[in-house]
Design a protein around this motif. Structure first.
Motif, PDB file in Angstrom:
ATOM      1  N   ILE A 121       0.869  -1.176   0.000  1.00  0.00           N
ATOM      2  CA  ILE A 121       0.000   0.000   0.000  1.00  0.00           C
ATOM      3  C   ILE A 121       0.904   1.224   0.000  1.00  0.00           C
ATOM      4  O   ILE A 121       1.734   1.392   0.890  1.00  0.00           O
ATOM      5  CB  ILE A 121      -0.967   0.008   1.201  1.00  0.00           C
ATOM      6  N   GLU A 122       0.718   2.036  -1.027  1.00  0.00           N
ATOM      7  CA  GLU A 122       1.528   3.242  -1.173  1.00  0.00           C
ATOM      8  C   GLU A 122       0.824   4.393  -0.458  1.00  0.00           C
ATOM      9  O   GLU A 122      -0.348   4.672  -0.699  1.00  0.00           O
ATOM     10  CB  GLU A 122       1.716   3.577  -2.659  1.00  0.00           C
ATOM     11  N   ALA A 123       1.552   5.008   0.460  1.00  0.00           N
ATOM     12  CA  ALA A 123       1.027   6.152   1.195  1.00  0.00           C
ATOM     13  C   ALA A 123       2.140   7.194   1.264  1.00  0.00           C
ATOM     14  O   ALA A 123       3.225   6.903   1.766  1.00  0.00           O
ATOM     15  CB  ALA A 123       0.580   5.743   2.589  1.00  0.00           C
ATOM     16  N   MET A 124       1.874   8.359   0.735  1.00  0.00           N
ATOM     17  CA  MET A 124       2.837   9.473   0.769  1.00  0.00           C
ATOM     18  C   MET A 124       4.186   9.046   0.166  1.00  0.00           C
ATOM     19  O   MET A 124       5.238   9.273   0.746  1.00  0.00           O
ATOM     20  CB  MET A 124       2.982   9.999   2.188  1.00  0.00           C
ATOM     21  N   LYS A 125       4.135   8.414  -0.993  1.00  0.00           N
ATOM     22  CA  LYS A 125       5.321   7.989  -1.758  1.00  0.00           C
ATOM     23  C   LYS A 125       6.130   6.895  -1.069  1.00  0.00           C
ATOM     24  O   LYS A 125       7.241   6.612  -1.464  1.00  0.00           O
ATOM     25  CB  LYS A 125       6.228   9.187  -2.095  1.00  0.00           C
ATOM     26  N   LEU A 126       5.585   6.272  -0.035  1.00  0.00           N
ATOM     27  CA  LEU A 126       6.233   5.138   0.617  1.00  0.00           C
ATOM     28  C   LEU A 126       5.411   3.886   0.338  1.00  0.00           C
ATOM     29  O   LEU A 126       4.185   3.896   0.482  1.00  0.00           O
ATOM     30  CB  LEU A 126       6.337   5.353   2.129  1.00  0.00           C
ATOM     31  N   PHE A 127       6.093   2.806  -0.050  1.00  0.00           N
ATOM     32  CA  PHE A 127       5.421   1.552  -0.329  1.00  0.00           C
ATOM     33  C   PHE A 127       5.549   0.648   0.892  1.00  0.00           C
ATOM     34  O   PHE A 127       6.641   0.237   1.256  1.00  0.00           O
ATOM     35  CB  PHE A 127       6.008   0.889  -1.578  1.00  0.00           C
ATOM     36  N   ASN A 128       4.416   0.384   1.540  1.00  0.00           N
ATOM     37  CA  ASN A 128       4.369  -0.410   2.762  1.00  0.00           C
ATOM     38  C   ASN A 128       3.934  -1.827   2.435  1.00  0.00           C
ATOM     39  O   ASN A 128       2.831  -2.035   1.915  1.00  0.00           O
ATOM     40  CB  ASN A 128       3.379   0.209   3.758  1.00  0.00           C
ATOM     41  N   GLU A 129       4.791  -2.808   2.736  1.00  0.00           N
ATOM     42  CA  GLU A 129       4.426  -4.198   2.516  1.00  0.00           C
ATOM     43  C   GLU A 129       3.430  -4.630   3.585  1.00  0.00           C
ATOM     44  O   GLU A 129       3.648  -4.413   4.774  1.00  0.00           O
ATOM     45  CB  GLU A 129       5.660  -5.094   2.573  1.00  0.00           C
ATOM     46  N   ILE A 130       2.335  -5.244   3.150  1.00  0.00           N
ATOM     47  CA  ILE A 130       1.316  -5.738   4.079  1.00  0.00           C
ATOM     48  C   ILE A 130       1.528  -7.244   4.199  1.00  0.00           C
ATOM     49  O   ILE A 130       1.409  -7.982   3.218  1.00  0.00           O
ATOM     50  CB  ILE A 130      -0.108  -5.421   3.577  1.00  0.00           C
ATOM     51  N   GLU A 131       1.871  -7.678   5.406  1.00  0.00           N
ATOM     52  CA  GLU A 131       2.162  -9.079   5.658  1.00  0.00           C
ATOM     53  C   GLU A 131       0.972  -9.758   6.321  1.00  0.00           C
ATOM     54  O   GLU A 131       0.227  -9.134   7.075  1.00  0.00           O
ATOM     55  CB  GLU A 131       3.393  -9.202   6.555  1.00  0.00           C
ATOM     56  N   SER A 132       0.835 -11.043   6.051  1.00  0.00           N
ATOM     57  CA  SER A 132      -0.246 -11.826   6.631  1.00  0.00           C
ATOM     58  C   SER A 132       0.025 -12.092   8.109  1.00  0.00           C
ATOM     59  O   SER A 132       1.150 -12.370   8.497  1.00  0.00           O
ATOM     60  CB  SER A 132      -0.376 -13.161   5.890  1.00  0.00           C
ATOM     61  N   GLU A 133      -1.006 -12.021   8.904  1.00  0.00           N
ATOM     62  CA  GLU A 133      -0.908 -12.361  10.321  1.00  0.00           C
ATOM     63  C   GLU A 133      -1.504 -13.740  10.583  1.00  0.00           C
ATOM     64  O   GLU A 133      -1.525 -14.195  11.712  1.00  0.00           O
ATOM     65  CB  GLU A 133      -1.623 -11.305  11.161  1.00  0.00           C
ATOM     66  N   VAL A 134      -2.011 -14.376   9.514  1.00  0.00           N
ATOM     67  CA  VAL A 134      -2.628 -15.696   9.635  1.00  0.00           C
ATOM     68  C   VAL A 134      -2.095 -16.617   8.545  1.00  0.00           C
ATOM     69  O   VAL A 134      -1.563 -16.169   7.538  1.00  0.00           O
ATOM     70  CB  VAL A 134      -4.166 -15.620   9.522  1.00  0.00           C
ATOM     71  N   SER A 135      -2.251 -17.911   8.763  1.00  0.00           N
ATOM     72  CA  SER A 135      -1.933 -18.907   7.740  1.00  0.00           C
ATOM     73  C   SER A 135      -3.236 -19.404   7.145  1.00  0.00           C
ATOM     74  O   SER A 135      -4.263 -19.459   7.829  1.00  0.00           O
ATOM     75  CB  SER A 135      -1.181 -20.082   8.354  1.00  0.00           C
ATOM     76  N   GLY A 136      -3.208 -19.750   5.874  1.00  0.00           N
ATOM     77  CA  GLY A 136      -4.408 -20.263   5.236  1.00  0.00           C
ATOM     78  C   GLY A 136      -4.312 -20.170   3.731  1.00  0.00           C
ATOM     79  O   GLY A 136      -3.224 -20.185   3.163  1.00  0.00           O
ATOM     80  N   LYS A 137      -5.478 -20.035   3.114  1.00  0.00           N
ATOM     81  CA  LYS A 137      -5.565 -20.007   1.656  1.00  0.00           C
ATOM     82  C   LYS A 137      -6.400 -18.798   1.248  1.00  0.00           C
ATOM     83  O   LYS A 137      -7.480 -18.567   1.804  1.00  0.00           O
ATOM     84  CB  LYS A 137      -6.215 -21.308   1.182  1.00  0.00           C
ATOM     85  N   ILE A 138      -5.910 -18.016   0.275  1.00  0.00           N
ATOM     86  CA  ILE A 138      -6.644 -16.847  -0.217  1.00  0.00           C
ATOM     87  C   ILE A 138      -7.903 -17.338  -0.928  1.00  0.00           C
ATOM     88  O   ILE A 138      -7.832 -18.127  -1.862  1.00  0.00           O
ATOM     89  CB  ILE A 138      -5.794 -16.003  -1.189  1.00  0.00           C
ATOM     90  N   VAL A 139      -9.071 -16.872  -0.457  1.00  0.00           N
ATOM     91  CA  VAL A 139     -10.349 -17.265  -1.034  1.00  0.00           C
ATOM     92  C   VAL A 139     -10.857 -16.179  -1.986  1.00  0.00           C
ATOM     93  O   VAL A 139     -11.402 -16.474  -3.050  1.00  0.00           O
ATOM     94  CB  VAL A 139     -11.402 -17.510   0.080  1.00  0.00           C
ATOM     95  N   LYS A 140     -10.637 -14.914  -1.597  1.00  0.00           N
ATOM     96  CA  LYS A 140     -11.157 -13.822  -2.404  1.00  0.00           C
ATOM     97  C   LYS A 140     -10.284 -12.589  -2.210  1.00  0.00           C
ATOM     98  O   LYS A 140      -9.842 -12.302  -1.102  1.00  0.00           O
ATOM     99  CB  LYS A 140     -12.601 -13.512  -1.995  1.00  0.00           C
ATOM    100  N   ILE A 141     -10.042 -11.866  -3.301  1.00  0.00           N
ATOM    101  CA  ILE A 141      -9.343 -10.580  -3.246  1.00  0.00           C
ATOM    102  C   ILE A 141     -10.412  -9.518  -3.446  1.00  0.00           C
ATOM    103  O   ILE A 141     -11.094  -9.494  -4.472  1.00  0.00           O
ATOM    104  CB  ILE A 141      -8.239 -10.502  -4.317  1.00  0.00           C
ATOM    105  N   LEU A 142     -10.588  -8.661  -2.451  1.00  0.00           N
ATOM    106  CA  LEU A 142     -11.723  -7.739  -2.404  1.00  0.00           C
ATOM    107  C   LEU A 142     -11.464  -6.378  -3.028  1.00  0.00           C
ATOM    108  O   LEU A 142     -12.388  -5.571  -3.146  1.00  0.00           O
ATOM    109  CB  LEU A 142     -12.170  -7.562  -0.948  1.00  0.00           C
ATOM    110  N   VAL A 143     -10.209  -6.091  -3.415  1.00  0.00           N
ATOM    111  CA  VAL A 143      -9.854  -4.769  -3.935  1.00  0.00           C
ATOM    112  C   VAL A 143      -9.134  -4.948  -5.269  1.00  0.00           C
ATOM    113  O   VAL A 143      -8.312  -5.847  -5.426  1.00  0.00           O
ATOM    114  CB  VAL A 143      -8.948  -4.015  -2.939  1.00  0.00           C
ATOM    115  N   ASP A 144      -9.437  -4.075  -6.219  1.00  0.00           N
ATOM    116  CA  ASP A 144      -8.748  -4.095  -7.515  1.00  0.00           C
ATOM    117  C   ASP A 144      -7.361  -3.490  -7.381  1.00  0.00           C
ATOM    118  O   ASP A 144      -7.121  -2.622  -6.534  1.00  0.00           O
ATOM    119  CB  ASP A 144      -9.548  -3.294  -8.547  1.00  0.00           C
TER     120      ASP A 144
END
Length: 161
Positions: A121-144
């Motif tokens: 997620i880019e905020a104010m020209k900084l790219f922040n990596e969003i890491e998972s806090e859970v283990s599992g399987k991606i079922v749906k991606i809710l954002v384009d």
């Protein structure tokens, strides 16, 4: 825009038969929804956009045919209740890959573990990596990809099983 002009706009929209009208000007944002329920009431949202970095306020505008401002909540589907929702920790622009020429971090069906990078997620020209806090399987991606996201906005549904 004063209250009388807003009330006249509401009456005009109600008579026109339009179900929703959005109006954005330099310092004001108005959304008028009509026919939202069986009583023929409509909902109007007025938001002043700050000029001097002040907090924006949502002001309800009342007229004879206007209902009070209501917070819209979409009920979660019962099938989604078994999934864990990963939400955005910040406001910014959501990207599914580290750069345009690189592959996506995750796809639907990808197995993830704690600490795996899901997106940036880019905020104010900084790219922040969003890491998972859970283990599992991606079922749906809710954002384009390359879409703006808000704080606490759902991004992914994960099946923890």
């Amino acid at each position: 825009m004063d209250i009388k002009e807003i009330q006249n706009l509401i009456k005009f929209v109600a008579k026109s038969g339009a179900s929703e009208v959005k109006l954005e000007m330099d310092d004001i944002k108005i959304t008028i929804r009509t026919g939202s329920d069986d009583k023929g009431e409509s909902t109007t949202y007025v938001q002043q956009i700050p000029v001097n970095q002040q907090v924006a306020q949502a002001l309800p505008v009342s007229a004879q045919t206007v209902a009070p401002v209501a917070i819209e909540a979409t009920p979660a589907a019962t099938e989604d209740s078994k999934y864990i929702t990963i939400k955005s920790p910040i406001i910014g622009t959501f990207y599914r890959k580290p750069s345009p020429d690189k592959p996506m971090f995750v796809e639907v069906g990808t197995s993830i573990g704690e600490g795996d990078v899901l997106c940036v997620i880019e905020a104010m020209k900084l790219f922040n990596e969003i890491e998972s806090e859970v283990s599992g399987k991606i079922v749906k991606i809710l954002v384009d990809d390359a879409s703006p996201v808000e704080f606490d906005q759902p991004l992914f549904l994960v099946d923890p099983s």
